[in-house]
Write an enzyme that holds these catalytic residues in place. Structure first.
Site, PDB file in Angstrom:
ATOM      1  N   HIS A 188       0.846  -1.200   0.000  1.00  0.00           N
ATOM      2  CA  HIS A 188       0.000   0.000   0.000  1.00  0.00           C
ATOM      3  C   HIS A 188       0.874   1.239   0.000  1.00  0.00           C
ATOM      4  CE1 HIS A 188       1.081  -0.401   4.244  1.00  0.00           C
ATOM      5  NE2 HIS A 188       0.886   0.924   4.333  1.00  0.00           N
TER       6      HIS A 188
ATOM      7  N   ASP B 123       0.791   5.262   1.713  1.00  0.00           N
ATOM      8  CA  ASP B 123       0.110   5.913   2.834  1.00  0.00           C
ATOM      9  C   ASP B 123      -0.640   7.166   2.376  1.00  0.00           C
ATOM     10  OD1 ASP B 123       1.157   3.972   4.479  1.00  0.00           O
ATOM     11  OD2 ASP B 123       2.749   5.239   5.292  1.00  0.00           O
TER      12      ASP B 123
ATOM     13  N   HIS C 190       4.767  -0.030  -0.008  1.00  0.00           N
ATOM     14  CA  HIS C 190       5.477  -0.834   0.990  1.00  0.00           C
ATOM     15  C   HIS C 190       4.578  -1.928   1.545  1.00  0.00           C
ATOM     16  CE1 HIS C 190       3.704   2.717   2.952  1.00  0.00           C
ATOM     17  NE2 HIS C 190       3.619   2.026   4.080  1.00  0.00           N
TER      18      HIS C 190
ATOM     19  N   ARG D 201       6.061  -8.995  15.968  1.00  0.00           N
ATOM     20  CA  ARG D 201       6.675  -7.718  15.590  1.00  0.00           C
ATOM     21  C   ARG D 201       5.717  -6.574  15.915  1.00  0.00           C
ATOM     22  NH1 ARG D 201       6.577  -4.288  11.055  1.00  0.00           N
ATOM     23  NH2 ARG D 201       8.567  -3.261  10.685  1.00  0.00           N
TER      24      ARG D 201
HETATM   25  C1  LIG Z   1      -4.656   8.578   8.951  1.00  0.00           C
HETATM   26  C2  LIG Z   1      -4.844   7.343   8.524  1.00  0.00           C
HETATM   27  C3  LIG Z   1      -3.911   6.640   7.607  1.00  0.00           C
HETATM   28  C4  LIG Z   1      -4.463   5.230   7.581  1.00  0.00           C
HETATM   29  C5  LIG Z   1      -5.943   5.492   7.696  1.00  0.00           C
HETATM   30  C6  LIG Z   1      -5.998   6.489   8.865  1.00  0.00           C
HETATM   31  C7  LIG Z   1      -5.729   5.728  10.174  1.00  0.00           C
HETATM   32  C8  LIG Z   1      -5.009   4.409   9.959  1.00  0.00           C
HETATM   33  C9  LIG Z   1      -3.978   4.429   8.827  1.00  0.00           C
HETATM   34  C10 LIG Z   1      -3.624   3.051   8.277  1.00  0.00           C
HETATM   35  C11 LIG Z   1      -2.545   2.299   9.091  1.00  0.00           C
HETATM   36  C12 LIG Z   1      -2.232   0.946   8.419  1.00  0.00           C
HETATM   37  C13 LIG Z   1      -2.048   1.073   6.906  1.00  0.00           C
HETATM   38  C14 LIG Z   1      -3.178   1.944   6.287  1.00  0.00           C
HETATM   39  C15 LIG Z   1      -3.094   1.916   4.778  1.00  0.00           C
HETATM   40  C16 LIG Z   1      -4.514   1.496   6.842  1.00  0.00           C
HETATM   41  O1  LIG Z   1      -5.221   0.661   6.393  1.00  0.00           O
HETATM   42  O2  LIG Z   1      -4.748   2.209   8.024  1.00  0.00           O
HETATM   43  C17 LIG Z   1      -3.112   3.330   6.882  1.00  0.00           C
HETATM   44  C18 LIG Z   1      -4.100   4.377   6.365  1.00  0.00           C
HETATM   45  C19 LIG Z   1      -3.619   5.142   5.140  1.00  0.00           C
HETATM   46  O3  LIG Z   1      -2.464   5.563   5.061  1.00  0.00           O
HETATM   47  O4  LIG Z   1      -4.456   5.299   4.245  1.00  0.00           O
HETATM   48  O1  LIG Z   2       4.775  -2.077  10.363  1.00  0.00           O
HETATM   49  C1  LIG Z   2       5.402  -1.463   9.505  1.00  0.00           C
HETATM   50  O2  LIG Z   2       6.635  -1.527   9.427  1.00  0.00           O
HETATM   51  C2  LIG Z   2       4.698  -0.632   8.482  1.00  0.00           C
HETATM   52  C3  LIG Z   2       3.366  -0.103   8.938  1.00  0.00           C
HETATM   53  C4  LIG Z   2       2.682   0.678   7.858  1.00  0.00           C
HETATM   54  O3  LIG Z   2       3.014   0.630   6.706  1.00  0.00           O
HETATM   55  C5  LIG Z   2       1.544   1.534   8.231  1.00  0.00           C
HETATM   56  O4  LIG Z   2       1.127   1.547   9.411  1.00  0.00           O
HETATM   57  O5  LIG Z   2       1.056   2.239   7.325  1.00  0.00           O
HETATM   58 FE   LIG Z   3       2.081   2.232   5.522  1.00  0.00          FE
END
Ligand SMILES: C=C1C[C@]23C[C@H]1CC[C@H]2[C@@]12CCC[C@@](C)(C(=O)O1)[C@H]2[C@@H]3C(=O)O
Ligand SMILES: O=C(O)CCC(=O)C(=O)O
Ligand SMILES: [Fe+2]
Length: 340
Positions: A221, A223, A277, A287
């Site tokens: 994905h 961010d 990533h 982890r």
């Molecule tokens: C501010 C954010 C950024 C979110 C949504 C919201 C809260 C949680 C974050 C994450 C965290 C895990 C990967 C991700 C891809 C997910 O599924 O939740 C992230 C997402 C994004 O970067 O879109």
């Molecule tokens: O756990 C990790 O190293 C990456 C986590 C991540 O990509 C995320 O929270 O968006």
């Molecule tokens: Fe991420």
């Protein structure tokens, strides 16, 4: 529209996309969590992202180059006290070590953005990930009380202190990046004040897996942020580099990992890649990681800023709220939908 969590309220999920597996009682990887082992999760170990000293007088240039070439770097001398990182790590461990039934008391609600649950992106994949998360936006007090009716204070203090210090670090990095892009800070005047940004903290846990080669920690994905600052102490994170393949981001002592998100990619007119990533299950132990997402206020309109003469903008103007909504609805197509 005033906060990130309000934007996510508009995109509810169903509980099946929120409730993690009961990792306490699982001895094998169920079919629902078995990913096709297409590339064996291998990485190209001849490469690694650079480590940059934030106190280096050339920091802006080094950061800018790393953003252009890799879309990611590690940073040392970042000013985050090491004992705070230790405390965050130990509170994260305390949370995810709770019995599943206890963690489920702080489950994210279908229309909610914060609390315990699967990563939001889970709904876009047909297999589940070997992952559980806890999302914080602002004060974690309400959810912390659900987890620990009495011992919640330490957790809240540590997480709030961490969010505040992370936002300060993010502002410092943002200033260096704007300097590198030769963009006047006025256009980004929200960077100047603490609390001006939209931020979120994501605690991640990847439980020990009985069959690591079949499980995916976190699917590939990008961010939804300007950039994300990640704390990790165990290998597993990989980034995709064009022409090279997957590259492991190994933990460097006392360093934090910074990766570019969609919003800085747009702002830089694609000069910085928003790096894809994933997390793979390499080591035979649980982890943890902590990600801090840094974005402009949700009503801020974002567009390619750092255009040199003759360059044409690749993306149209979009508000943070609109972009977050697009990403929530259609993960992969959000960026292309605002391409000019
Ligand atoms: C501010 C954010 C950024 C979110 C949504 C919201 C809260 C949680 C974050 C994450 C965290 C895990 C990967 C991700 C891809 C997910 O599924 O939740 C992230 C997402 C994004 O970067 O879109
Ligand atoms: O756990 C990790 O190293 C990456 C986590 C991540 O990509 C995320 O929270 O968006
Ligand atoms: Fe991420």
């Amino acid at each position: 529209m005033s906060t990130l969590s309000e934007v996510y309220t508009k995109h509810p999920l169903n509980l099946q996309q929120i409730i993690p597996l009961d990792f306490d009682s699982i001895g094998t990887v169920p079919d629902s969590h078995a990913w096709p082992d297409s590339d064996g999760f291998v990485s190209n170990d001849r490469f690694s992202i650079p480590t940059i000293d934030l106190e280096d007088s050339d920091a802006a240039k080094l950061i800018g180059h790393a953003c252009e070439i890799w879309g990611a770097f590690q940073v040392v001398n970042h000013g985050i006290p090491l004992n705070l990182l230790d405390e965050v790590e130990s509170e994260v461990r305390r949370l995810f070590s709770l019995p599943t039934t206890q963690k489920l008391k702080a489950l994210r609600s279908p229309g909610g953005a914060t609390g315990y649950g699967l990563a939001r992106i889970s709904s876009f994949f047909n297999k589940f990930m070997w992952h559980e998360g806890f999302t914080i936006m602002g004060s974690p007090m309400d959810h912390a009380k659900e987890l620990w009716p009495h011992e919640y204070q330490k957790f809240c203090d540590v997480m709030e202190d961490y969010q505040k210090k992370m936002e300060e670090l993010a502002r410092t990095l943002m200033r260096q990046i704007l300097k590198y892009l030769a963009t006047s800070e006025e256009e980004m005047n929200w960077v100047g004040s603490l609390g001006g940004a939209s931020t979120a903290l994501q605690l991640n846990s990847y439980p020990m897996c009985p069959d690591p080669h079949r499980a995916m920690g976190l699917a590939p994905h990008t961010d939804t942020s300007l950039f994300t600052i990640l704390h990790q102490r165990t290998s597993g994170l990989q980034i995709l580099k064009e022409g090279v393949g997957w590259v492991s981001v190994h933990p460097v002592t006392r360093a934090l990992v910074v990766n570019i998100g969609d919003l800085l990619h747009i702002l830089s007119n694609a000069r910085f890649p928003c790096v894809l990533h994933r997390v793979v299950m390499k080591e035979p132990k649980q982890r943890f990681s902590v990600a801090f997402f840094y974005s402009p206020p949700v009503d801020f309109h974002l567009y390619p800023l750092a255009l040199s003469s003759g360059q044409i903008p690749l993306y149209r103007s979009v508000s943070v709220a609109e972009y977050v909504g697009k990403k929530a609805k259609n993960l992969d197509k959000a960026l292309s939908s605002i391409r000019i």
